[in-house]
Design an enzyme around this catalytic site. Structure first.
Site, PDB file in Angstrom:
ATOM      1  N   GLU A 173     -24.930  27.572 155.312  1.00 44.48           N
ATOM      2  CA  GLU A 173     -23.699  27.383 156.096  1.00 44.48           C
ATOM      3  C   GLU A 173     -22.598  26.762 155.249  1.00 44.48           C
ATOM      4  O   GLU A 173     -22.879  26.019 154.305  1.00 44.48           O
ATOM      5  CB  GLU A 173     -24.003  26.440 157.261  1.00 44.48           C
ATOM      6  CG  GLU A 173     -24.494  27.194 158.461  1.00 44.48           C
ATOM      7  CD  GLU A 173     -24.442  26.358 159.724  1.00 44.48           C
ATOM      8  OE1 GLU A 173     -24.322  25.132 159.647  1.00 44.48           O
ATOM      9  OE2 GLU A 173     -24.523  26.975 160.800  1.00 44.48           O
ATOM     10  N   HIS A 174     -21.383  27.055 155.613  1.00 42.77           N
ATOM     11  CA  HIS A 174     -20.198  26.448 154.998  1.00 42.77           C
ATOM     12  C   HIS A 174     -20.173  26.631 153.489  1.00 42.77           C
ATOM     13  O   HIS A 174     -19.786  25.741 152.745  1.00 42.77           O
ATOM     14  CB  HIS A 174     -20.103  24.946 155.344  1.00 42.77           C
ATOM     15  CG  HIS A 174     -20.256  24.694 156.804  1.00 42.77           C
ATOM     16  ND1 HIS A 174     -19.470  25.324 157.757  1.00 42.77           N
ATOM     17  CD2 HIS A 174     -21.144  23.927 157.496  1.00 42.77           C
ATOM     18  CE1 HIS A 174     -19.864  24.931 158.960  1.00 42.77           C
ATOM     19  NE2 HIS A 174     -20.868  24.106 158.832  1.00 42.77           N
ATOM     20  N   ARG A 175     -20.635  27.762 153.057  1.00 44.00           N
ATOM     21  CA  ARG A 175     -20.603  28.108 151.634  1.00 44.00           C
ATOM     22  C   ARG A 175     -21.442  27.172 150.754  1.00 44.00           C
ATOM     23  O   ARG A 175     -21.245  27.087 149.558  1.00 44.00           O
ATOM     24  CB  ARG A 175     -19.154  28.146 151.119  1.00 44.00           C
ATOM     25  CG  ARG A 175     -18.755  29.512 150.606  1.00 44.00           C
ATOM     26  CD  ARG A 175     -17.550  29.492 149.679  1.00 44.00           C
ATOM     27  NE  ARG A 175     -17.820  30.181 148.427  1.00 44.00           N
ATOM     28  CZ  ARG A 175     -18.177  29.587 147.314  1.00 44.00           C
ATOM     29  NH1 ARG A 175     -18.319  28.280 147.256  1.00 44.00           N
ATOM     30  NH2 ARG A 175     -18.394  30.299 146.230  1.00 44.00           N
ATOM     31  N   SER A 176     -22.344  26.464 151.399  1.00 45.08           N
ATOM     32  CA  SER A 176     -23.180  25.556 150.617  1.00 45.08           C
ATOM     33  C   SER A 176     -24.409  26.319 150.115  1.00 45.08           C
ATOM     34  O   SER A 176     -25.553  25.891 150.293  1.00 45.08           O
ATOM     35  CB  SER A 176     -23.583  24.385 151.511  1.00 45.08           C
ATOM     36  OG  SER A 176     -24.488  23.589 150.832  1.00 45.08           O
ATOM     37  N   HIS A 177     -24.173  27.478 149.532  1.00 45.27           N
ATOM     38  CA  HIS A 177     -25.277  28.345 149.124  1.00 45.27           C
ATOM     39  C   HIS A 177     -26.138  27.652 148.074  1.00 45.27           C
ATOM     40  O   HIS A 177     -25.647  26.833 147.321  1.00 45.27           O
ATOM     41  CB  HIS A 177     -24.734  29.655 148.539  1.00 45.27           C
ATOM     42  CG  HIS A 177     -23.652  30.258 149.356  1.00 45.27           C
ATOM     43  ND1 HIS A 177     -23.782  30.471 150.699  1.00 45.27           N
ATOM     44  CD2 HIS A 177     -22.403  30.661 149.024  1.00 45.27           C
ATOM     45  CE1 HIS A 177     -22.662  30.989 151.159  1.00 45.27           C
ATOM     46  NE2 HIS A 177     -21.815  31.112 150.169  1.00 45.27           N
TER      47      HIS A 177
END
Ligand SMILES: Cc1cc2nc3c(=O)[nH]c(=O)nc-3n(C[C@H](O)[C@H](O)[C@H](O)COP(=O)(O)O)c2cc1C
Length: 196
Positions: A173-177
């Protein structure tokens, strides 16, 4: 889904874990991988091939040795594989050196295929211009009716890519790859986390 705390020490085990998780969610064509090659002209070229086997030795696919990919791999054995698994929004990048598989393995795999597939591999001048598709299709049908004609030609067989790098990418989520790379170190593998 795999969290950091269960990240495997060995990238082949990590691959197996993700691959099996992908199989469990009935994903479509989980074995399809993008193979990228670069020949002497230094122009990268990509296409999908099926991963037919993977072991701690490497990733195996089958093709025509005289195709574009085959020629490029003869010129430059460095190649990259990419799996994209949309169900779990994961990507696995694998880089390494490619070499031909044994004749025995190529024979075994070739002989395990349905006759029309074998006939097509035999008759296809893969990646060369085809003037008459109907003629080709009819020839495949004709040859497939004569099993004694359908032996593996020396221009068709397997390649194995022996990995020197794996990168696993997990959507969060939220680009917290989450991204982690395995590179060889001593007799094992070093794991490095990357910025997303
Ligand atoms: C889902 C899928 C699976 C494929 N599997 C293979 C394969 O296992 N071997 C192969 O030679 N081509 C396979 N192809 C065809 C290749 O993508 C490509 O068109 C062909 O190998 C010629 O590539 P080249 O001109 O770069 O050598 C597959 C294509 C798709 C879309």
């Amino acid at each position: 889904m795999t969290e950091e705390r269960v990240m495997k020490e060995n990238p082949f085990d990590q691959f197996k874990l993700w691959y099996n998780e992908e199989l469990e969610c009935s994903s479509f064509l989980p074995d399809a991988m993008t193979l990228s090659t670069v020949g002497h002209e230094m122009m990268p070229s990509s296409r999908i091939v099926f991963m037919k086997y993977f072991t701690e030795e490497g990733f195996i696919f089958f093709t025509n040795y005289r195709s574009k990919k085959g020629k490029q791999l003869e010129e430059n054995p460095k190649a990259s594989l990419l799996f994209f698994w949309p169900r779990l929004v994961r990507q696995v990048r694998i880089e390494g050196l490619v070499e031909r598989c044994s004749e025995q393995l190529s024979d075994e795999y070739f002989n395990s295929r349905p006759l029309p597939s074998r006939a097509s591999s035999l008759l296809s001048k893969q990646s060369e211009p085809l003037d008459n598709k109907d003629e080709f299709d009819n020839n495949v049908k004709r040859v497939a009716e004569n099993p004694e004609l359908v032996i593996r030609p020396n221009y068709w067989g397997g390649y194995i890519l022996r990995p020197q790098l794996f990168e696993f990418w997990q959507n969060r989520e939220h680009r917290s790859h989450d991204r982690f790379v395995y590179t060889p170190e001593g007799y094992g593998w070093r794991i490095t986390r990357l910025y997303p």
